[in-house]
Motif scaffolding. Structure first.
Motif: not given
Length: 363
Positions: A147, A284-285, A287, A303-307
């Protein structure tokens, strides 16, 4: 049995300390991953007793094969010829000597944040590492999270919110300090107790990452205040300001209240960014949102999400493995100059706020 990919760099780890952070680190770097970047082997565990060390292995690494050698002290880990690198996951006050002992044995070092109690101690460690020609890195795992790299690009290359001018970041935990023994690392000043070195360092890190993406030589002005109890800070608030640009970071830490999941807000001339996660250490994310218009509700942002697999400690371990395999003595994501700069800023916050450690008073 540990699966080894011969094409990847490999590190044999000696683990110093059997607390919570070491359990997270060891579990993370030994868990199977879809696309591993390095081979990590837990070679040895050092603990204050054989029983405690064996309990750590059975509880946190029960299926690891071969099982690591457990030593009832730390020196045996430093001296183990099958260990390449030492991971130090003990309280802050112990870091300097343990780093020096590991370096003296010719081992590379990955040491938990805060790297040491103060900048002077950090410089001593880095001088010893340079003399021994070994790799050293501060284990500020958040800096290695994917991230962060994406946020850097969005902020400073794409300029998605224009010119950044202000950042708010808080890391708060609700800790029942009264229930802890006076010897707890969270209460004992001799162990580096207080919110600043434990969690405030994350708020500072986010401020530095978002406000000045470039030089570790750029030192912002600092205004700080701390609330002290029994000689350590239960809350720290500090403003970092860059005179050349006017950018400000309002950064806080506390042990009295837990921060909501939105822990960071970055404001720019064309909008703002919200960063979310269970804690400021574990994003974790984020926006990217347009500017709020008077009389209109805030618009939803992109939104940018990261798992990630596991907790994400393996990112820093992979970075150490890559650097060492290339013969480098530091890593560009967490360079040694940045470790010293962060410690210098933390020193100044404590100077203004009043928190000191017994080791400093004795000097």
């Amino acid at each position: 049995m540990v699966t080894v990919n011969e094409s990847l760099p490999a590190l044999r780890w000696g683990i110093i300390g059997t607390g919570l952070i070491s359990s997270w680190f060891t579990s993370d770097i030994t868990a199977p991953r879809k696309s591993p970047k390095a081979n990590h082997i837990i070679q040895a565990i050092g603990s204050s007793s054989l029983e405690k060390g064996k309990s750590f292995v059975s509880q946190h690494l029960p299926t690891l094969s071969p099982s690591p050698t457990v030593y009832p002290n730390y020196q045996a880990v430093y001296d183990d010829p099958n260990v390449d690198i030492i991971y130090i996951g003990t309280p802050h006050a112990l870091h300097k000597q343990q780093c020096l002992d590991a370096i003296a044995a010719g081992k590379h070092v990955l040491c938990e944040k805060a790297f040491t109690l103060n900048a002077s101690e950090a410089r001593d460690v880095l001088a010893a590492a340079a003399a021994k020609n070994v790799f050293v890195m501060e284990a500020m795992w958040t800096r290695f999270h994917p991230l962060v790299a994406t946020l850097h690009k969005v902020l400073h290359e794409e300029k998605a919110i224009g010119d950044v001018h202000r950042v708010y970041c808080d890391f708060g935990l609700d800790i029942d300090l009264a229930s802890l023994p006076s010897t707890s690392r969270l209460r004992d000043p001799a162990m580096g107790a207080g919110s600043l070195l434990d969690i405030g360092i994350y708020a500072l890190t986010w401020g530095l990452l978002t406000l000045d993406p470039g030089s570790a030589e750029d030192k912002p002005d600092i205004v700080a205040a701390q609330t002290l109890r029994d000689g350590f800070d239960i809350a720290s608030s500090f403003i970092i300001t860059y005179p050349s640009t006017g950018r400000q970071g309002i950064l806080t830490s506390t042990m009295q209240s837990r921060t909501p999941e939105t822990f960071l807000r970055i404001e720019g001339t064309a909008g703002y960014i919200l960063v979310e996660g269970p804690a400021a250490s574990l994003p974790r994310s984020f926006s990217v949102c347009p500017k709020i218009k008077l009389g209109s509700p805030p618009e939803e942002g992109r939104k940018y999400e990261f798992e990630v697999e596991g907790k994400g400690f393996y990112f820093e371990a992979d970075a150490a493995a890559e650097s060492i395999s290339q013969g480098r003595k530091e890593n560009e994501i967490m360079p040694l100059a940045e470790t010293v700069r962060v410690m210098e800023i933390l020193d100044e916050i404590r100077r203004q706020g009043g928190a000191t450690f017994p080791q400093e008073e004795a000097v």
